[in-house]
Design a protein around this motif. Structure first.
Motif, PDB file in Angstrom:
ATOM      1  N   VAL A  75     110.600 -54.982  70.839  1.00  0.00           N
ATOM      2  CA  VAL A  75     111.951 -54.820  70.307  1.00  0.00           C
ATOM      3  C   VAL A  75     112.234 -55.819  69.192  1.00  0.00           C
ATOM      4  O   VAL A  75     112.800 -55.473  68.145  1.00  0.00           O
ATOM      5  N   SER A  76     111.849 -57.081  69.407  1.00  0.00           N
ATOM      6  CA  SER A  76     112.150 -58.115  68.431  1.00  0.00           C
ATOM      7  C   SER A  76     111.303 -59.346  68.723  1.00  0.00           C
ATOM      8  O   SER A  76     110.486 -59.356  69.656  1.00  0.00           O
ATOM      9  N   PHE A 145     119.085 -58.000  65.474  1.00  0.00           N
ATOM     10  CA  PHE A 145     118.758 -56.716  66.091  1.00  0.00           C
ATOM     11  C   PHE A 145     119.010 -55.574  65.111  1.00  0.00           C
ATOM     12  O   PHE A 145     118.207 -54.644  65.000  1.00  0.00           O
ATOM     13  N   PHE A 146     120.120 -55.667  64.363  1.00  0.00           N
ATOM     14  CA  PHE A 146     120.412 -54.645  63.356  1.00  0.00           C
ATOM     15  C   PHE A 146     119.302 -54.604  62.307  1.00  0.00           C
ATOM     16  O   PHE A 146     118.858 -53.537  61.882  1.00  0.00           O
ATOM     17  N   SER A 148     116.172 -55.422  62.712  1.00  0.00           N
ATOM     18  CA  SER A 148     114.964 -54.820  63.285  1.00  0.00           C
ATOM     19  C   SER A 148     115.059 -53.306  63.272  1.00  0.00           C
ATOM     20  O   SER A 148     114.072 -52.608  63.025  1.00  0.00           O
ATOM     21  N   ARG A 149     116.267 -52.767  63.518  1.00  0.00           N
ATOM     22  CA  ARG A 149     116.443 -51.310  63.470  1.00  0.00           C
ATOM     23  C   ARG A 149     116.322 -50.816  62.024  1.00  0.00           C
ATOM     24  O   ARG A 149     115.770 -49.734  61.771  1.00  0.00           O
ATOM     25  N   TYR A 150     116.842 -51.584  61.084  1.00  0.00           N
ATOM     26  CA  TYR A 150     116.733 -51.229  59.667  1.00  0.00           C
ATOM     27  C   TYR A 150     115.273 -51.152  59.250  1.00  0.00           C
ATOM     28  O   TYR A 150     114.866 -50.239  58.521  1.00  0.00           O
ATOM     29  N   ASN A 153     113.420 -48.024  60.895  1.00  0.00           N
ATOM     30  CA  ASN A 153     113.952 -46.717  60.517  1.00  0.00           C
ATOM     31  C   ASN A 153     113.702 -46.372  59.057  1.00  0.00           C
ATOM     32  O   ASN A 153     114.233 -45.383  58.556  1.00  0.00           O
ATOM     33  N   LYS A 160     108.489 -49.731  55.644  1.00  0.00           N
ATOM     34  CA  LYS A 160     108.633 -50.531  56.867  1.00  0.00           C
ATOM     35  C   LYS A 160     107.966 -51.894  56.703  1.00  0.00           C
ATOM     36  O   LYS A 160     108.535 -52.934  57.073  1.00  0.00           O
ATOM     37  N   TYR A 190     106.659 -49.296  65.193  1.00  0.00           N
ATOM     38  CA  TYR A 190     106.573 -47.952  65.794  1.00  0.00           C
ATOM     39  C   TYR A 190     105.592 -47.075  65.022  1.00  0.00           C
ATOM     40  O   TYR A 190     105.870 -45.894  64.734  1.00  0.00           O
TER      41      TYR A 190
END
Length: 226
Positions: A75-76, A145-146, A148-150, A153, A160, A190
């Protein structure tokens, strides 16, 4: 007593606008535990009760989410000066939502959550200031966390990779030391490890990066992310 950790505590922001002599006496009152961990050890386990904040003093942590099907997703990551639980404790979580595992030899200061505010009643540390500092730490963790999602995605594998590099570069530096193995890095993005390795080779051939073991240097060429 805790003078040797002054630099990291300052870096974390936990003692912002608090005299360190006062903060040192405050720490002596709540008596945090400083623990040493070897590589790949659990610091916190998913589902276990949350009892303390964890200030990372040395080393790096990987944050994993263990799925019901046995798949483990990265996750991070966490670095010295970051605080485990800065979001989970204020929002009232009773158990850890993720596994926190060392990525090398680590040192963590565990600060008992129950004592954190009761001790401010008897010492010089302002509870208002401490609340503000903890709220800031929660905001930073939420921002991380935001980010990491950026990163994950992004539209393409190259994007990436570039987002990851740019997000983790120190200001003014063009070289990043990757604390993750290639497999862990691929998990974080991912993507399959083979896809990561292939795109790194392509980016090197295109003159975008130089790769040397755990170091990646950004070159001046602007990458085409389309």
């Amino acid at each position: 007593m805790y003078e040797e950790y002054f630099g990291i505590i300052q870096q974390s922001g936990l003692a912002n606008n608090i005299d360190f002599n006062d903060f040192d006496r405050f720490l002596q009152e709540i008596n945090p535990t400083v623990s040493e961990y070897k590589n790949k050890q659990h610091v916190c386990k998913k589902g276990e009760a949350i009892t303390a904040y964890g200030l990372v003093l040395k080393g790096h942590l990987l944050i994993y989410d263990q799925k019901d099907n046995g798949k483990r997703l990265l996750v991070s990551t966490m670095h010295p000066g970051e605080v485990i639980g800065s979001v989970d404790i204020p929002c009232g979580r009773s158990v850890w939502p993720f596994d926190y595992i060392t990525n090398n030899n680590c040192t963590v200061m565990h600060i008992p959550a129950a004592k954190l505010f009761s001790a401010t009643q008897n010492l010089f540390v302002s509870q208002t200031q401490l609340n503000f500092n903890l709220a800031r730490l929660a905001a930073v963790e939420g921002s991380n966390f935001f980010m990491s999602r950026y990163i994950v995605n992004a539209r393409s594998i190259r994007e990436k990779i570039m987002n990851f590099i740019n997000a983790n570069l120190e200001d003014g530096s063009d070289t990043l030391t990757i604390q993750l193995t290639r497999e862990e890095w691929a998990d974080y993005l991912y993507i399959p490890k083979t896809s990561l390795m292939r795109e790194l080779r392509n980016m090197k051939d295109d003159g975008i990066i130089e790769v040397s073991k755990k170091k990646i240097k950004l070159l001046e060429n602007e990458p085409d992310l389309d």
